[in-house]
Each structure stands twice: as C-alpha cells, then as structure tokens.
Design a protein around this motif. Sequence first.
Motif, mmCIF file in Angstrom:
data_model
loop_
_atom_site.group_PDB
_atom_site.id
_atom_site.type_symbol
_atom_site.label_atom_id
_atom_site.label_comp_id
_atom_site.label_asym_id
_atom_site.label_seq_id
_atom_site.Cartn_x
_atom_site.Cartn_y
_atom_site.Cartn_z
ATOM 1 N N PRO A 1 0.805 -1.218 0.000
ATOM 2 C CA PRO A 1 0.000 0.000 0.000
ATOM 3 C C PRO A 1 0.843 1.276 0.000
ATOM 4 O O PRO A 1 0.434 2.300 -0.530
ATOM 5 N N GLU A 2 2.051 1.201 0.577
ATOM 6 C CA GLU A 2 2.912 2.373 0.567
ATOM 7 C C GLU A 2 3.336 2.713 -0.861
ATOM 8 O O GLU A 2 3.412 3.881 -1.245
ATOM 9 N N LEU A 3 3.573 1.677 -1.653
ATOM 10 C CA LEU A 3 3.955 1.885 -3.045
ATOM 11 C C LEU A 3 2.799 2.483 -3.837
ATOM 12 O O LEU A 3 2.996 3.368 -4.664
ATOM 13 N N VAL A 4 1.589 2.016 -3.558
ATOM 14 C CA VAL A 4 0.409 2.566 -4.237
ATOM 15 C C VAL A 4 0.255 4.038 -3.907
ATOM 16 O O VAL A 4 0.065 4.879 -4.783
ATOM 17 N N ALA A 5 0.349 4.386 -2.630
ATOM 18 C CA ALA A 5 0.194 5.780 -2.206
ATOM 19 C C ALA A 5 1.294 6.651 -2.790
ATOM 20 O O ALA A 5 1.036 7.761 -3.271
ATOM 21 N N ALA A 6 2.528 6.165 -2.779
ATOM 22 C CA ALA A 6 3.644 6.954 -3.301
ATOM 23 C C ALA A 6 3.508 7.159 -4.813
ATOM 24 O O ALA A 6 3.783 8.245 -5.337
ATOM 25 N N THR A 7 3.071 6.119 -5.514
ATOM 26 C CA THR A 7 2.900 6.234 -6.965
ATOM 27 C C THR A 7 1.805 7.235 -7.305
ATOM 28 O O THR A 7 1.961 8.077 -8.186
ATOM 29 N N GLN A 8 0.686 7.157 -6.599
ATOM 30 C CA GLN A 8 -0.411 8.083 -6.866
ATOM 31 C C GLN A 8 -0.012 9.518 -6.545
ATOM 32 O O GLN A 8 -0.353 10.442 -7.279
ATOM 33 N N LEU A 9 0.716 9.708 -5.471
ATOM 34 C CA LEU A 9 1.167 11.049 -5.115
ATOM 35 C C LEU A 9 2.149 11.582 -6.153
ATOM 36 O O LEU A 9 2.076 12.745 -6.567
ATOM 37 N N ALA A 10 3.051 10.722 -6.617
ATOM 38 C CA ALA A 10 4.042 11.143 -7.611
ATOM 39 C C ALA A 10 3.391 11.461 -8.952
ATOM 40 O O ALA A 10 3.846 12.343 -9.677
ATOM 41 N N GLU A 11 2.314 10.750 -9.291
ATOM 42 C CA GLU A 11 1.641 10.989 -10.568
ATOM 43 C C GLU A 11 0.677 12.165 -10.500
ATOM 44 O O GLU A 11 0.041 12.502 -11.476
ATOM 45 N N GLY A 12 0.536 12.762 -9.348
ATOM 46 C CA GLY A 12 -0.302 13.945 -9.241
ATOM 47 C C GLY A 12 -1.738 13.660 -8.881
ATOM 48 O O GLY A 12 -2.614 14.449 -9.161
ATOM 49 N N TYR A 13 -1.990 12.513 -8.268
ATOM 50 C CA TYR A 13 -3.345 12.210 -7.831
ATOM 51 C C TYR A 13 -3.600 12.873 -6.485
ATOM 52 O O TYR A 13 -4.004 12.237 -5.538
ATOM 53 N N GLY A 14 -3.325 14.162 -6.400
ATOM 54 C CA GLY A 14 -3.555 14.872 -5.159
ATOM 55 C C GLY A 14 -5.009 14.871 -4.777
ATOM 56 O O GLY A 14 -5.367 15.102 -3.642
ATOM 57 N N GLY A 15 -5.861 14.600 -5.727
ATOM 58 C CA GLY A 15 -7.277 14.436 -5.441
ATOM 59 C C GLY A 15 -7.973 15.731 -5.116
ATOM 60 O O GLY A 15 -8.010 16.654 -5.902
ATOM 61 N N ARG A 16 -8.498 15.815 -3.926
ATOM 62 C CA ARG A 16 -9.351 16.926 -3.528
ATOM 63 C C ARG A 16 -8.626 18.267 -3.567
ATOM 64 O O ARG A 16 -9.196 19.267 -3.917
ATOM 65 N N ARG A 17 -7.349 18.265 -3.169
ATOM 66 C CA ARG A 17 -6.640 19.552 -3.151
ATOM 67 C C ARG A 17 -6.567 20.164 -4.535
ATOM 68 O O ARG A 17 -6.790 21.351 -4.704
ATOM 69 N N THR A 18 -6.269 19.360 -5.543
ATOM 70 C CA THR A 18 -6.165 19.876 -6.904
ATOM 71 C C THR A 18 -7.519 20.375 -7.384
ATOM 72 O O THR A 18 -7.633 21.448 -7.950
ATOM 73 N N ILE A 19 -8.567 19.593 -7.140
ATOM 74 C CA ILE A 19 -9.903 19.986 -7.569
ATOM 75 C C ILE A 19 -10.352 21.224 -6.800
ATOM 76 O O ILE A 19 -10.877 22.172 -7.376
ATOM 77 N N ARG A 20 -10.128 21.252 -5.506
ATOM 78 C CA ARG A 20 -10.557 22.385 -4.702
ATOM 79 C C ARG A 20 -9.822 23.655 -5.127
ATOM 80 O O ARG A 20 -10.405 24.721 -5.210
ATOM 81 N N ARG A 21 -8.536 23.543 -5.410
ATOM 82 C CA ARG A 21 -7.764 24.712 -5.824
ATOM 83 C C ARG A 21 -8.308 25.263 -7.144
ATOM 84 O O ARG A 21 -8.452 26.460 -7.317
ATOM 85 N N THR A 22 -8.642 24.376 -8.066
ATOM 86 C CA THR A 22 -9.208 24.810 -9.345
ATOM 87 C C THR A 22 -10.568 25.450 -9.143
ATOM 88 O O THR A 22 -10.888 26.457 -9.772
ATOM 89 N N GLN A 23 -11.380 24.883 -8.261
ATOM 90 C CA GLN A 23 -12.708 25.440 -8.018
ATOM 91 C C GLN A 23 -12.614 26.816 -7.379
ATOM 92 O O GLN A 23 -13.382 27.718 -7.720
ATOM 93 N N VAL A 24 -11.680 27.011 -6.474
ATOM 94 C CA VAL A 24 -11.520 28.321 -5.828
ATOM 95 C C VAL A 24 -11.079 29.351 -6.863
ATOM 96 O O VAL A 24 -11.607 30.462 -6.916
ATOM 97 N N ARG A 25 -10.142 28.979 -7.708
ATOM 98 C CA ARG A 25 -9.659 29.908 -8.736
ATOM 99 C C ARG A 25 -10.787 30.296 -9.686
ATOM 100 O O ARG A 25 -10.970 31.470 -10.014
ATOM 101 N N THR A 26 -11.579 29.324 -10.102
ATOM 102 C CA THR A 26 -12.703 29.604 -10.994
ATOM 103 C C THR A 26 -13.749 30.462 -10.297
ATOM 104 O O THR A 26 -14.294 31.405 -10.884
ATOM 105 N N GLY A 27 -14.038 30.171 -9.052
ATOM 106 C CA GLY A 27 -15.008 30.962 -8.295
ATOM 107 C C GLY A 27 -14.574 32.401 -8.131
ATOM 108 O O GLY A 27 -15.390 33.328 -8.232
ATOM 109 N N LEU A 28 -13.288 32.608 -7.886
ATOM 110 C CA LEU A 28 -12.789 33.980 -7.757
ATOM 111 C C LEU A 28 -12.917 34.733 -9.071
ATOM 112 O O LEU A 28 -13.269 35.916 -9.079
#
Length: 93
Positions: free
Chosen positions: A44-71
Amino acid sequence: MTDPTSARYRRLPSEVDPSQYVVEIPSFVDDRPEAAAPPPAAAPELVAATQLAEGYGGRRTIRRTQVRTGLWLAGVPIVCLVAIAVVQIVLAG
C-alpha cells in the motif's frame, strides 16, 4: 378505400428474409492509450507513493481549481461594478 397506395398492403409476403435487413458496421481499432497497471496490492505504501508522484492529489487539486474559478466568476463582475461606481461618483462631483 379507393386509394391506390392501400393496394400494396393487401398482400403481405409470406416470409421475411432477415438477410435483407442485416446492417454491417465496420469495426475500428481502439488506439487510445491504456492506463498504467496499478502496482501490486501487497504494498500500500507503493500505491500511495505512486499516486502522489503521478499527481493524484485528489481533492486539493480539484478544490484549488474550483476556488480559482469561483474567484474569477465572482471577482471580475464585482471589480467591474466598483469601477463603474467610481466613475459615476467622479463624474457626478
């Protein structure tokens, strides 16, 4: 019923040949790239590290985009209204 077109419906064929109604659709090659195979579930550590390295930040990336669009959607009209109000105040005085 003297309509000449109704005469063609008086006698129906005894059988319908299905080969007359078959439509052949050519297949196509799916050339879209396939997703990378997930790492083995035993690490599971390898799965988490791979997803983090590939940019699967998930909610943070989506939330950041939504805030920028809302502004942009809320900020631009507000700035325009403020600019119009300032111009009206300056020209009225």
